[in-house]
Design a protein around this motif. Sequence first.
Motif, mmCIF file in Angstrom:
data_model
loop_
_atom_site.group_PDB
_atom_site.id
_atom_site.type_symbol
_atom_site.label_atom_id
_atom_site.label_comp_id
_atom_site.label_asym_id
_atom_site.label_seq_id
_atom_site.Cartn_x
_atom_site.Cartn_y
_atom_site.Cartn_z
ATOM 1 N N LEU A 24 16.663 19.105 31.492
ATOM 2 C CA LEU A 24 17.195 20.382 31.397
ATOM 3 C C LEU A 24 16.776 21.037 29.781
ATOM 4 O O LEU A 24 16.576 21.980 29.281
ATOM 5 C CB LEU A 24 18.590 20.673 31.256
ATOM 6 C CG LEU A 24 19.125 20.238 32.882
ATOM 7 C CD1 LEU A 24 20.402 20.446 32.861
ATOM 8 C CD2 LEU A 24 18.564 21.926 33.495
ATOM 9 N N ALA A 25 16.570 19.820 28.741
ATOM 10 C CA ALA A 25 16.174 20.005 27.566
ATOM 11 C C ALA A 25 14.674 19.688 27.222
ATOM 12 O O ALA A 25 14.337 19.907 25.981
ATOM 13 C CB ALA A 25 17.127 19.391 26.658
ATOM 14 N N GLY A 26 13.761 19.574 28.055
ATOM 15 C CA GLY A 26 12.721 19.221 28.025
ATOM 16 C C GLY A 26 11.403 20.397 27.687
ATOM 17 O O GLY A 26 10.255 20.259 27.819
ATOM 18 N N GLY A 27 12.117 21.368 27.328
ATOM 19 C CA GLY A 27 11.063 22.537 26.966
ATOM 20 C C GLY A 27 11.814 23.843 27.364
ATOM 21 O O GLY A 27 12.700 23.954 27.640
ATOM 22 N N ALA A 34 22.488 26.268 34.481
ATOM 23 C CA ALA A 34 22.273 24.812 34.558
ATOM 24 C C ALA A 34 21.752 24.444 33.260
ATOM 25 O O ALA A 34 22.062 23.135 32.769
ATOM 26 C CB ALA A 34 21.260 24.694 35.662
ATOM 27 N N VAL A 35 20.726 25.257 32.496
ATOM 28 C CA VAL A 35 20.298 24.918 31.337
ATOM 29 C C VAL A 35 21.377 24.756 30.209
ATOM 30 O O VAL A 35 21.545 23.871 29.365
ATOM 31 C CB VAL A 35 19.313 25.784 30.814
ATOM 32 C CG1 VAL A 35 18.854 25.562 29.333
ATOM 33 C CG2 VAL A 35 17.866 25.555 31.499
ATOM 34 N N ALA A 40 27.131 19.780 28.205
ATOM 35 C CA ALA A 40 28.194 18.976 28.877
ATOM 36 C C ALA A 40 27.511 17.511 29.137
ATOM 37 O O ALA A 40 28.293 16.431 28.834
ATOM 38 C CB ALA A 40 28.706 19.383 30.259
ATOM 39 N N TYR A 41 26.403 17.345 29.649
ATOM 40 C CA TYR A 41 25.672 16.077 29.739
ATOM 41 C C TYR A 41 25.693 15.374 28.504
ATOM 42 O O TYR A 41 26.050 14.165 28.336
ATOM 43 C CB TYR A 41 24.310 16.094 30.219
ATOM 44 C CG TYR A 41 24.331 16.695 31.698
ATOM 45 C CD1 TYR A 41 24.984 16.274 32.685
ATOM 46 C CD2 TYR A 41 23.444 17.824 32.030
ATOM 47 C CE1 TYR A 41 25.154 16.773 33.950
ATOM 48 C CE2 TYR A 41 23.063 18.438 33.173
ATOM 49 C CZ TYR A 41 24.003 17.749 34.152
ATOM 50 O OH TYR A 41 24.008 18.128 35.716
ATOM 51 N N VAL A 97 30.781 23.681 33.912
ATOM 52 C CA VAL A 97 31.798 23.556 35.178
ATOM 53 C C VAL A 97 30.871 22.968 35.983
ATOM 54 O O VAL A 97 30.932 21.900 36.613
ATOM 55 C CB VAL A 97 32.396 24.843 35.591
ATOM 56 C CG1 VAL A 97 32.816 24.557 37.070
ATOM 57 C CG2 VAL A 97 33.335 25.321 34.852
ATOM 58 N N ARG A 98 29.614 23.084 36.125
ATOM 59 C CA ARG A 98 28.725 22.570 37.346
ATOM 60 C C ARG A 98 28.233 21.391 36.801
ATOM 61 O O ARG A 98 28.264 20.321 37.627
ATOM 62 C CB ARG A 98 27.705 23.465 37.646
ATOM 63 C CG ARG A 98 27.976 24.865 38.212
ATOM 64 C CD ARG A 98 26.871 25.901 38.258
ATOM 65 N NE ARG A 98 27.194 26.978 39.337
ATOM 66 C CZ ARG A 98 26.361 28.027 39.124
ATOM 67 N NH1 ARG A 98 25.193 28.130 38.828
ATOM 68 N NH2 ARG A 98 26.838 29.183 39.806
ATOM 69 N N ALA A 99 28.106 21.391 35.395
ATOM 70 C CA ALA A 99 27.298 19.816 35.217
ATOM 71 C C ALA A 99 28.558 18.868 35.447
ATOM 72 O O ALA A 99 28.600 17.697 35.646
ATOM 73 C CB ALA A 99 27.042 19.953 33.662
ATOM 74 N N LEU A 100 30.083 19.256 34.904
ATOM 75 C CA LEU A 100 31.030 18.142 34.882
ATOM 76 C C LEU A 100 31.485 17.919 36.237
ATOM 77 O O LEU A 100 31.797 16.889 36.552
ATOM 78 C CB LEU A 100 32.004 18.677 33.908
ATOM 79 C CG LEU A 100 31.900 18.914 32.261
ATOM 80 C CD1 LEU A 100 33.015 19.607 31.721
ATOM 81 C CD2 LEU A 100 31.632 17.426 31.931
#
Length: 111
Positions: A24-27, A34-35, A40-41, A97-100
């Motif tokens: 998600l943080a790759g570019g 989602a991004v 949260a991650y 919310v979705r990530a957690l």
Amino acid sequence: MSSEEPAPAGVRDMVEVAAAIARLAGGPQPLTPAVQGVAAYEWAAGRRPVAPVSGALLVGDLPSDDQLQGEERAALRRVHKQADIGPPDRDFGLGVVRALAWLIGYSGNQP
């Protein structure tokens, strides 16, 4: 758990969490919930000292299961306050919310 295994984040191991962060943080990507959930991650992996929605500070190296669940509830409250917040804040809350939910095991779908 042996000393070689990474500590878990909720029901996920750190290898899974690190892969999600990298993806998600790759570019450059469109700013989707989602991004936005990458915050949260990163917090769950101990890479951010402050929770993404509540602003709670980490007490140890990683948030506890109770802290993960509390942050998920705080993000849900943000999402449901649609009249009080604009779409960017709501989308950020939805991403968290979705990530957690995935980290905690409430959902099998990794955002």
